[in-house]
Design an enzyme around this catalytic site. Sequence first.
Site, PDB file in Angstrom:
ATOM      1  N   SER A 132      43.336 120.936  28.243  1.00 43.19           N
ATOM      2  CA  SER A 132      44.117 120.713  29.659  1.00 43.19           C
ATOM      3  C   SER A 132      43.216 120.535  30.566  1.00 43.19           C
ATOM      4  CB  SER A 132      44.797 122.169  29.508  1.00 43.19           C
ATOM      5  OG  SER A 132      45.127 122.184  30.386  1.00 43.19           O
ATOM      6  N   TYR A 157      46.047 130.822  27.805  1.00 47.44           N
ATOM      7  CA  TYR A 157      46.305 129.305  27.481  1.00 47.44           C
ATOM      8  C   TYR A 157      45.098 128.702  27.959  1.00 47.44           C
ATOM      9  CZ  TYR A 157      47.710 124.997  27.775  1.00 47.44           C
ATOM     10  OH  TYR A 157      48.143 123.544  27.640  1.00 47.44           O
TER      11      TYR A 157
HETATM   12  P1  NAD Z   1      55.504 120.508  23.425  1.00 43.64           P
HETATM   13  O1  NAD Z   1      55.831 121.912  23.399  1.00 43.64           O
HETATM   14  O2  NAD Z   1      56.725 119.887  24.208  1.00 43.64           O
HETATM   15  O3  NAD Z   1      54.848 120.303  22.592  1.00 43.64           O
HETATM   16  C1  NAD Z   1      53.998 120.175  21.667  1.00 43.64           C
HETATM   17  C2  NAD Z   1      54.816 120.374  20.099  1.00 43.64           C
HETATM   18  O4  NAD Z   1      54.412 120.800  19.304  1.00 43.64           O
HETATM   19  C3  NAD Z   1      55.992 121.220  19.655  1.00 43.64           C
HETATM   20  O5  NAD Z   1      57.515 120.671  19.692  1.00 43.64           O
HETATM   21  C4  NAD Z   1      56.101 122.604  18.777  1.00 43.64           C
HETATM   22  O6  NAD Z   1      57.103 122.858  17.914  1.00 43.64           O
HETATM   23  C5  NAD Z   1      54.710 121.835  18.290  1.00 43.64           C
HETATM   24  N1  NAD Z   1      53.905 122.689  17.042  1.00 43.64           N
HETATM   25  C6  NAD Z   1      53.756 124.190  18.596  1.00 43.64           C
HETATM   26  N2  NAD Z   1      52.366 125.004  17.727  1.00 43.64           N
HETATM   27  C7  NAD Z   1      52.758 124.541  16.098  1.00 43.64           C
HETATM   28  C8  NAD Z   1      51.963 125.028  14.937  1.00 43.64           C
HETATM   29  N3  NAD Z   1      51.175 125.670  14.658  1.00 43.64           N
HETATM   30  N4  NAD Z   1      51.995 123.403  13.970  1.00 43.64           N
HETATM   31  C9  NAD Z   1      53.225 122.877  14.026  1.00 43.64           C
HETATM   32  N5  NAD Z   1      53.842 122.284  15.499  1.00 43.64           N
HETATM   33  C10 NAD Z   1      53.445 122.995  16.175  1.00 43.64           C
HETATM   34  O7  NAD Z   1      54.974 120.422  24.555  1.00 43.64           O
HETATM   35  P2  NAD Z   1      53.412 118.930  25.832  1.00 43.64           P
HETATM   36  O8  NAD Z   1      53.825 119.401  26.915  1.00 43.64           O
HETATM   37  O9  NAD Z   1      53.426 117.523  24.385  1.00 43.64           O
HETATM   38  O10 NAD Z   1      52.075 119.489  25.434  1.00 43.64           O
HETATM   39  C11 NAD Z   1      51.365 118.649  24.321  1.00 43.64           C
HETATM   40  C12 NAD Z   1      50.078 119.154  24.563  1.00 43.64           C
HETATM   41  O11 NAD Z   1      49.614 118.859  25.709  1.00 43.64           O
HETATM   42  C13 NAD Z   1      49.475 120.593  24.255  1.00 43.64           C
HETATM   43  O12 NAD Z   1      48.593 120.697  23.000  1.00 43.64           O
HETATM   44  C14 NAD Z   1      49.839 121.018  25.206  1.00 43.64           C
HETATM   45  O13 NAD Z   1      48.890 122.308  25.791  1.00 43.64           O
HETATM   46  C15 NAD Z   1      48.806 120.114  25.839  1.00 43.64           C
HETATM   47  N6  NAD Z   1      48.834 119.646  27.446  1.00 43.64           N
HETATM   48  C16 NAD Z   1      50.305 119.647  27.949  1.00 43.64           C
HETATM   49  C17 NAD Z   1      50.236 119.230  29.248  1.00 43.64           C
HETATM   50  C18 NAD Z   1      51.701 119.004  30.091  1.00 43.64           C
HETATM   51  O14 NAD Z   1      52.074 118.619  31.375  1.00 43.64           O
HETATM   52  N7  NAD Z   1      52.747 118.375  29.415  1.00 43.64           N
HETATM   53  C19 NAD Z   1      49.247 119.793  30.591  1.00 43.64           C
HETATM   54  C20 NAD Z   1      47.763 119.989  29.720  1.00 43.64           C
HETATM   55  C21 NAD Z   1      46.963 120.017  28.245  1.00 43.64           C
END
Ligand code: NAD
Length: 340
Positions: A132, A157
């Site tokens: 991130s 985080y």
């Molecule tokens: P999201 O919450 O939509 O997707 C994450 C998914 O992971 C969810 O469906 C959740 O149920 C699942 N999950 C969480 N913990 C789990 C576990 N222990 N076992 C199995 N499943 C689990 O989030 P997103 O925005 O799609 O983010 C995806 C990745 O990208 C994450 O790692 C997040 O930290 C990273 N990220 C996202 C952004 C953003 O702007 N969306 C920015 C930086 C980093």
Amino acid sequence: MKVLVTGGAGFIGSHTAEALLTRGNSVVVVDEMNDYYNVRQKEENLLILCATAEKHGSRFKFYRADCSDARQMETIFAAERPDIICHLAARAGVRPSIADPFLYVQANVTGTVTMLEMAHRFKVKNFVYASSSSVYGSNTKVPFAESDPTEKPVSPYAATKKACELMAQTYHHLYGIPCTGLRFFTVYGPRGRPDMAPLMFVDKISRGVPINRFGDGSSSRDYTYIADIVSGILASIDNPHPCEVFNLGNSGVVRLSHFISVVEAAVGKKAVINVLPDQPGDVPTTFADLTKSARQLGYRPTTSIEAGIRKLVEWYAAQAQRRESGETASAVKGYSWGEA
Ligand code: NAD
């Protein structure tokens, strides 16, 4: 090629899995379907993946399982033997991580170590994982390059994401696993996260509900459209690197006050704004230097904030209409739910 996508029912994960299925890859999704936001949206994402697999004749399997549970993961890996791991599961969100840091360490750090262990034990060929922009902390020297300091996170985080990068580096050192960490910058688009400003603002402004603006509006973000992010993820899956981190952003800084006006223009309504103080854990700016990801991944984002927000608004309007008419996502034949 079989790719195991953790978090594949979520926002970025479901778009990634959809792109992989569309080009004919086999996809195994592991997701615990937590209620961080509404589970219905994740179920609909899975139905889209079933339909995509059917349309393109690709193989798709879903396991509801916790990727920090080594026993469950062993069972799934023994059954599936994936070639590649795309580890996107995590507890996302900066502010809730201050309220419950233990949950974030368990899901993000233990989850990533568990997947790295599986990569080692089951001889996975490439490990791609979500980091991130938050690892840059409150750095103000912009744009952020991958070589910039990252040892001063400002939220649990962000610290968990930095810990994931360090564990990936360790596993690469010990076992030679190719590891690519992708530092995403504020991702938005259809099926976006309802806790993040883009979808939250579109929703509230459309319904005439006030939005909260933290600070004086001068904070800025490098908002990145989901299709651009997916192009960077696919490039990382296809080109294993020994052990690298890459910025995936848009390299365009948008001030919060301007962002609100872009949403207002796309929705066609003025926002009602509550002004609140800056929140602990928030950073003043994010801005990606894309030199390294362009050179080594061929990553070139193409979606302007105006075009991306228009697509988000179109999706939002179609969803609202569908829900109003009582139509639910249709069940799809021929997909299998695994047991773990
Ligand atoms: P999201 O919450 O939509 O997707 C994450 C998914 O992971 C969810 O469906 C959740 O149920 C699942 N999950 C969480 N913990 C789990 C576990 N222990 N076992 C199995 N499943 C689990 O989030 P997103 O925005 O799609 O983010 C995806 C990745 O990208 C994450 O790692 C997040 O930290 C990273 N990220 C996202 C952004 C953003 O702007 N969306 C920015 C930086 C980093």
